[in-house]
Design an enzyme around this catalytic site. Structure first.
Site, mmCIF file in Angstrom:
data_model
loop_
_atom_site.group_PDB
_atom_site.id
_atom_site.type_symbol
_atom_site.label_atom_id
_atom_site.label_comp_id
_atom_site.label_asym_id
_atom_site.label_seq_id
_atom_site.Cartn_x
_atom_site.Cartn_y
_atom_site.Cartn_z
ATOM 1 N N HIS A 40 0.825 -1.209 0.000
ATOM 2 C CA HIS A 40 0.000 0.000 0.000
ATOM 3 C C HIS A 40 0.861 1.262 0.000
ATOM 4 C CE1 HIS A 40 -2.834 -2.930 1.744
ATOM 5 N NE2 HIS A 40 -1.920 -3.121 2.666
ATOM 6 N N SER A 81 4.264 1.133 9.310
ATOM 7 C CA SER A 81 3.630 2.127 8.434
ATOM 8 C C SER A 81 4.197 3.521 8.653
ATOM 9 C CB SER A 81 2.126 2.149 8.697
ATOM 10 O OG SER A 81 1.549 0.893 8.412
#
Length: 218
Positions: free
Chosen positions: A127, A169
């Site tokens: 992502h 992340s």
């Protein structure tokens, strides 16, 4: 369109499955193996090689690309001057720029851009990531929002990520930097020094009184 239909008909005879023979554009040399499937609206430029059982989703653009057997490419991907290993999973909306080399079973997900980088087997960036001028080992997980800060305004620098690394992340890797084998980077880390192997590296901004921020690092 007559010329393109002739190409499409030859591909059908060669065993390629086309979702719609009237909606494909071959603008160079397209090679293909057995059991290849190509969806509508795809453009192939330069020299493209699709190995056995490759699947190309709708509206992809491939230019000077080699795709290994069994790889699945989802919709709206744009690849140029790249080598993709077997059994990969890419897209949708993935971009591979010149100099990209992907090993077997690599996953490159939606809105991930890779440039001039090597990614070894079974590594994943699923992502919203940018990987530039990097060498990534096997079984690495690149978290959402991760970027390699490869350009200092004048020169490009390399990021090296060794095997079995987990990157949380929203991490920034400020090159030149190396992440040791088996390391874990906590979410939101800005890495400016080498991360030791088999250890957790975290950087945080601690909130002080009255809403002021103070830098804190572990």
């Amino acid at each position: 369109r007559v010329h393109q239909r002739n190409i499409a008909d030859a591909m059908l005879v060669g065993g390629v499955r086309l979702a719609d023979p009237g909606r494909i554009d071959v603008r160079g040399d397209l090679g293909y193996g057995r059991d290849v499937f190509i969806d509508v609206g795809c453009v192939f430029e330069g020299k493209v090689e699709l190995a056995d059982a490759v699947e190309v989703g709708p509206y992809c653009v491939l230019k000077n690309v080699k795709v290994g057997a069994g790889t699945r490419i989802a919709a709206f991907c744009h690849f140029e001057d790249a080598v993709i290993g077997p059994d990969g999973v890419l897209g949708p909306y993935a971009r591979l720029r010149p100099g990209t080399e992907l090993g077997p079973e690599v996953h490159i997900g939606n809105f991930v851009e890779v440039k001039n980088s090597k990614i070894a087997a079974q590594s994943k960036a699923n992502h919203l990531a940018y990987i530039g001028d990097a060498e990534i080992g096997q079984r690495v997980n690149v978290g959402a929002g991760t970027i390699t800060c490869n350009h200092d305004g004048a020169n490009k620098h390399k990021t090296i990520i060794e095997d079995d690394v987990f990157i949380g992340s929203d991490t920034q890797l400020v090159a030149p930097v190396t992440v040791g084998r088996g390391a874990t980077l906590g979410a939101g880390t800005t890495l400016t020094k080498n991360a030791p192997p088999d250890a957790l590296t975290v950087s945080r901004a601690r909130r002080g009184i009255f809403g002021q921020c103070r830098a804190g690092t572990q």
